[in-house]
Design an enzyme around this catalytic site. Structure first.
Site, PDB file in Angstrom:
ATOM      1  N   ASP A  19       0.770  -1.351  -0.035  1.00  0.00           N
ATOM      2  CA  ASP A  19       0.011  -0.055  -0.029  1.00  0.00           C
ATOM      3  C   ASP A  19       0.863   1.138   0.037  1.00  0.00           C
ATOM      4  OD1 ASP A  19      -1.455  -2.189   0.703  1.00  0.00           O
ATOM      5  OD2 ASP A  19      -2.261  -1.214   2.641  1.00  0.00           O
ATOM      6  N   ARG A 147      -7.912  -1.208  11.236  1.00  0.00           N
ATOM      7  CA  ARG A 147      -6.691  -0.729  10.977  1.00  0.00           C
ATOM      8  C   ARG A 147      -6.794   0.254  10.084  1.00  0.00           C
ATOM      9  NH1 ARG A 147      -6.291  -6.116   9.638  1.00  0.00           N
ATOM     10  NH2 ARG A 147      -6.942  -6.638   7.360  1.00  0.00           N
TER      11      ARG A 147
END
Ligand code: FRU
Length: 450
Positions: A19, A147
């Site tokens: 990411d 998260r």
């Protein structure tokens, strides 16, 4: 000889990337952090954050791994998060992941998800870490999967989104508010009824055209012929009404290709909204042959996002226009040409067409269907077929072809396909039926190590 080192896309000098994290413009520079395992091209060691910076999105410097998983709160990885300018520093909010050894499912037992804060003056030097929230602080009906904080400021309020999985296996985002960005209280839980997937990762929020939008990565959606074809999804909802009370409407995938996940947005200094995603897909069964050479994955190009009547549109950031190298080449219907990578191809197809690259990848339009199909197993690393509905009028295409990836922006960026590809040569053959195109060779961007 193949050359799969990208010319236009950020990738790790070695090891694994996933990411994008902490995207921002701060003190005259763009900062692009990312999930990074320098020691493992398969991403099997604990993740930290790598860091690139650039004054202009074209000249990039890699400065190393500023955020390491070096406290007990993040023993199994410094997971995804964001960066928020605050005075003279950047606040990095992220998830500290801890997995305890033992017979755990890591959904209900065995995992800690800590919301952590670290500050940096420059994206390179990071100060002490603080824990702002621990698993016990999230709503009691959440599983241990919580998260990927996204934090922003509105007036004198701070807001945070966290992606989560409920105990009933429903994807959701938690919205928190704060007066100082340090002490947080839950404002609401955003969770559609019926459930839309079992887990939402990597939430993002932005305002465009006076409306609020929520980007999330749902896991567990049913796969369809033209929808949700990848293992996991990534897309946007409109958030109608007020942040703390409004409702989500619609869900549109950002990208119909094989390789797109976990995008984040940032605001350029001139106000444009830019989006960068991971050009990868967790748990996919296709491969990236660069892993055997010591590195794997890249980010997408920075994309400008605009709101139109039908929703959001994407196009390559206009900075890319400066990379045009020499004269463009006209490719008439029925012709074949061999073109060195990287290049950009533009066309408007009045009806059905087929564009074939490197003999083994085909973008085909037939009626209102658009198909991206690999017929060469090695070229696609096992990628096969992706489809989209494209309407029946003339179709526009803006293709950015790098040495090991393709981004097809169709119909003014309302439909985008991103895919990795691995041509045997650094120049590819192009064969077009049903339309004429213009091909513009591009200079590479500049990538250096600090
Ligand atoms: C998405 C994701 C995030 C997590 C990170 C770990 O790809 O699973 O939810 O923070 O990757 O690398």
């Amino acid at each position: 000889m193949a050359d799969w080192r990208q010319a236009l896309h950020l990738e790790p000098p070695q090891g694994w990337l996933n990411d994008p994290n902490g995207l921002c413009y701060f003190h005259g520079l763009y900062h692009v952090f990312f999930q990074y395992c320098p020691g493992s091209a398969e991403g099997t060691s604990a993740k930290g954050w790598g860091h690139w910076q650039s004054p202009d999105l074209l000249h990039w410097t890699f400065t190393g791994e500023p955020l390491l998983p070096d406290t007990p709160w993040e023993r199994s990885g410094a997971y995804s998060g964001c960066a928020v300018p605050c005075g003279d520093t950047l606040r990095l909010y992220y998830t500290g992941n801890v997995k305890h050894p033992g017979p755990h499912d890591y959904i209900h037992t065995g995992r800690e998800s800590n919301t952590l804060l670290a500050e940096t003056p420059d994206g390179i030097h990071v100060g002490p870490k603080r824990r702002l929230m621990a698993s016990a602080d999230y709503p009691a009906d959440c599983s241990l999967h919580v998260r990927d904080p996204k934090v922003w400021r509105e007036g004198d309020r701070w807001y945070m989104l966290l992606g989560a999985r409920s105990l009933a296996d429903a994807g959701r985002v938690l919205l928190y508010r704060s007066a100082d960005g340090l002490a947080w209280e839950l404002a609401r839980v955003l969770e559609p009824t019926p459930a839309f997937g079992y887990m939402w990762e990597c939430p993002d929020h932005f305002v465009l055209d006076g409306r609020r939008w929520l980007s999330v990565c749902p896991q567990g959606l049913p796969h369809g012929e033209t929808e949700n074809q990848n293992q996991y999804q990534s897309g946007w909802f409109a958030l109608e009404g007020d942040l703390e009370t409004g409702t989500l409407s619609g869900f549109t995938e950002w990208d119909k290709g094989f390789d797109f996940y976990a995008p984040q947005t940032l605001q350029a200094p001139d106000g444009r909204l830019l989006l960068i995603g991971w050009m990868g897909m967790p748990d996919a069964d296709y491969r990236n042959p660069t892993a055997a050479l010591g590195w794997q994955h890249c980010l997408t190009l920075p994309r400008e996002i605009e709101a139109g009547p039908g929703g959001l549109r994407q196009r390559p950031a206009r900075e890319l226009d400066a990379l045009a190298a020499g004269r463009s080449l006209a490719l008439a219907a029925g012709q074949t040409a061999t073109v060195p990578l990287p290049f950009r191809l533009g066309m408007t197809a009045p009806g059905d067409f087929t564009l074939t690259l490197a003999g083994g990848l085909h973008l085909e339009r037939s009626g209102d269907r658009l198909t991206l199909r690999f017929t060469d197993e090695a070229l696609g690393g096992g990628r096969t077929l992706r489809r989209a509905v494209c309407g029946s009028g003339p179709l526009t295409l803006d293709l950015v072809a790098d040495r090991a990836s393709l981004e097809f922006y169709c119909n003014d960026g309302t439909t985008v396909f991103s895919t990795r590809f691995y041509p045997a040569e650094p120049a590819v053959s192009l064969c077009l039926q049903g339309a004429d195109a213009v091909v513009q060779p591009l200079h590479p961007m500049t990538f250096s190590l600090a």
